[in-house]
Design a protein around this motif. Structure first.
Motif, PDB file in Angstrom:
ATOM      1  N   GLU A   1       2.044   6.817  -6.786  1.00 28.01           N
ATOM      2  CA  GLU A   1       1.007   7.771  -7.176  1.00 28.01           C
ATOM      3  C   GLU A   1       1.448   9.202  -6.892  1.00 28.01           C
ATOM      4  O   GLU A   1       1.233  10.100  -7.712  1.00 28.01           O
ATOM      5  CB  GLU A   1      -0.306   7.452  -6.452  1.00 28.01           C
ATOM      6  CG  GLU A   1      -0.964   6.180  -6.928  1.00 28.01           C
ATOM      7  CD  GLU A   1      -2.115   5.720  -6.023  1.00 28.01           C
ATOM      8  OE1 GLU A   1      -2.440   6.426  -5.038  1.00 28.01           O
ATOM      9  OE2 GLU A   1      -2.674   4.654  -6.310  1.00 28.01           O
ATOM     10  N   LEU A   2       2.068   9.430  -5.756  1.00 26.16           N
ATOM     11  CA  LEU A   2       2.556  10.770  -5.423  1.00 26.16           C
ATOM     12  C   LEU A   2       3.649  11.207  -6.398  1.00 26.16           C
ATOM     13  O   LEU A   2       3.676  12.371  -6.826  1.00 26.16           O
ATOM     14  CB  LEU A   2       3.087  10.809  -3.989  1.00 26.16           C
ATOM     15  CG  LEU A   2       2.034  10.761  -2.895  1.00 26.16           C
ATOM     16  CD1 LEU A   2       2.698  10.580  -1.530  1.00 26.16           C
ATOM     17  CD2 LEU A   2       1.187  12.028  -2.916  1.00 26.16           C
TER      18      LEU A   2
ATOM     19  N   THR B   1       0.832  -1.204   0.000  1.00 23.48           N
ATOM     20  CA  THR B   1       0.000   0.000   0.000  1.00 23.48           C
ATOM     21  C   THR B   1       0.866   1.254   0.000  1.00 23.48           C
ATOM     22  O   THR B   1       0.624   2.192  -0.763  1.00 23.48           O
ATOM     23  CB  THR B   1      -0.940   0.008   1.220  1.00 23.48           C
ATOM     24  OG1 THR B   1      -1.786  -1.147   1.147  1.00 23.48           O
ATOM     25  CG2 THR B   1      -1.788   1.259   1.266  1.00 23.48           C
ATOM     26  N   LYS B   2       1.884   1.288   0.830  1.00 26.62           N
ATOM     27  CA  LYS B   2       2.761   2.463   0.911  1.00 26.62           C
ATOM     28  C   LYS B   2       3.542   2.667  -0.388  1.00 26.62           C
ATOM     29  O   LYS B   2       3.723   3.803  -0.843  1.00 26.62           O
ATOM     30  CB  LYS B   2       3.732   2.347   2.098  1.00 26.62           C
ATOM     31  CG  LYS B   2       3.032   2.440   3.437  1.00 26.62           C
ATOM     32  CD  LYS B   2       2.273   3.743   3.551  1.00 26.62           C
ATOM     33  CE  LYS B   2       1.515   3.839   4.841  1.00 26.62           C
ATOM     34  NZ  LYS B   2       0.634   4.992   4.885  1.00 26.62           N
TER      35      LYS B   2
ATOM     36  N   ARG C   1       2.550   1.739  -3.384  1.00 20.97           N
ATOM     37  CA  ARG C   1       1.575   2.196  -4.363  1.00 20.97           C
ATOM     38  C   ARG C   1       1.298   3.690  -4.161  1.00 20.97           C
ATOM     39  O   ARG C   1       1.258   4.469  -5.120  1.00 20.97           O
ATOM     40  CB  ARG C   1       0.287   1.369  -4.240  1.00 20.97           C
ATOM     41  CG  ARG C   1      -0.741   1.660  -5.311  1.00 20.97           C
ATOM     42  CD  ARG C   1      -1.940   0.713  -5.299  1.00 20.97           C
ATOM     43  NE  ARG C   1      -2.344   0.203  -4.002  1.00 20.97           N
ATOM     44  CZ  ARG C   1      -2.064  -1.026  -3.533  1.00 20.97           C
ATOM     45  NH1 ARG C   1      -1.370  -1.871  -4.258  1.00 20.97           N
ATOM     46  NH2 ARG C   1      -2.475  -1.410  -2.336  1.00 20.97           N
ATOM     47  N   GLU C   2       1.134   4.107  -2.907  1.00 21.92           N
ATOM     48  CA  GLU C   2       0.901   5.520  -2.619  1.00 21.92           C
ATOM     49  C   GLU C   2       2.095   6.375  -3.047  1.00 21.92           C
ATOM     50  O   GLU C   2       1.918   7.466  -3.605  1.00 21.92           O
ATOM     51  CB  GLU C   2       0.630   5.716  -1.128  1.00 21.92           C
ATOM     52  CG  GLU C   2      -0.692   5.171  -0.666  1.00 21.92           C
ATOM     53  CD  GLU C   2      -0.849   5.190   0.859  1.00 21.92           C
ATOM     54  OE1 GLU C   2       0.078   5.652   1.565  1.00 21.92           O
ATOM     55  OE2 GLU C   2      -1.895   4.729   1.330  1.00 21.92           O
TER      56      GLU C   2
END
Length: 116
Positions: free
Chosen positions: A107-108, A100-101, A103-104
């Protein structure tokens, strides 16, 4: 310099960059370059004032070596290498958190690049 040519220049100098950062910060550094288009990657592990240890090859092989160096499950790093999970191992809560981290973070980074 185009983004692509800058990326290739970084790939050629990932060891030098990791060594310089390790010396400057006086800590262990792991440098990583992934070329999704050619399915290749390169990593470099460096301690201050020591010769760098590098490994290059197919993304899957570099992923496995990186996981070994970091003492983590390769599934935890798969998003970083843009690889789907193709192992039989199920992800635990820690692996899902890392996925999850990562992927985030991707995206950022994409939003940052689009803002330029």
């Amino acid at each position: 310099m185009t983004e692509r040519s800058a990326a290739h220049a970084l790939a050629d100098h990932v060891s030098e960059a990791a060594s310089a950062i390790a010396t400057e910060l006086d800590t262990e550094v792991l440098g990583l370059y992934v070329d999704v288009g050619s399915d290749s990657a390169r990593i470099c592990r460096c301690l201050p004032d020591e010769s760098p240890e590098t490994f290059a090859g197919l993304r899957r092989n570099v992923l496995d070596r990186t996981a070994e160096w970091l003492d983590v499950n390769p599934a935890s790093l798969s998003a970083l290498f843009h690889l789907g999970l193709d192992t039989d191992e199920e992800m635990d809560a820690e692996d899902r958190f890392v996925e999850t981290k990562l992927r985030e973070a991707r995206e950022l980074m994409q939003r940052y690049r689009q803002g330029k």
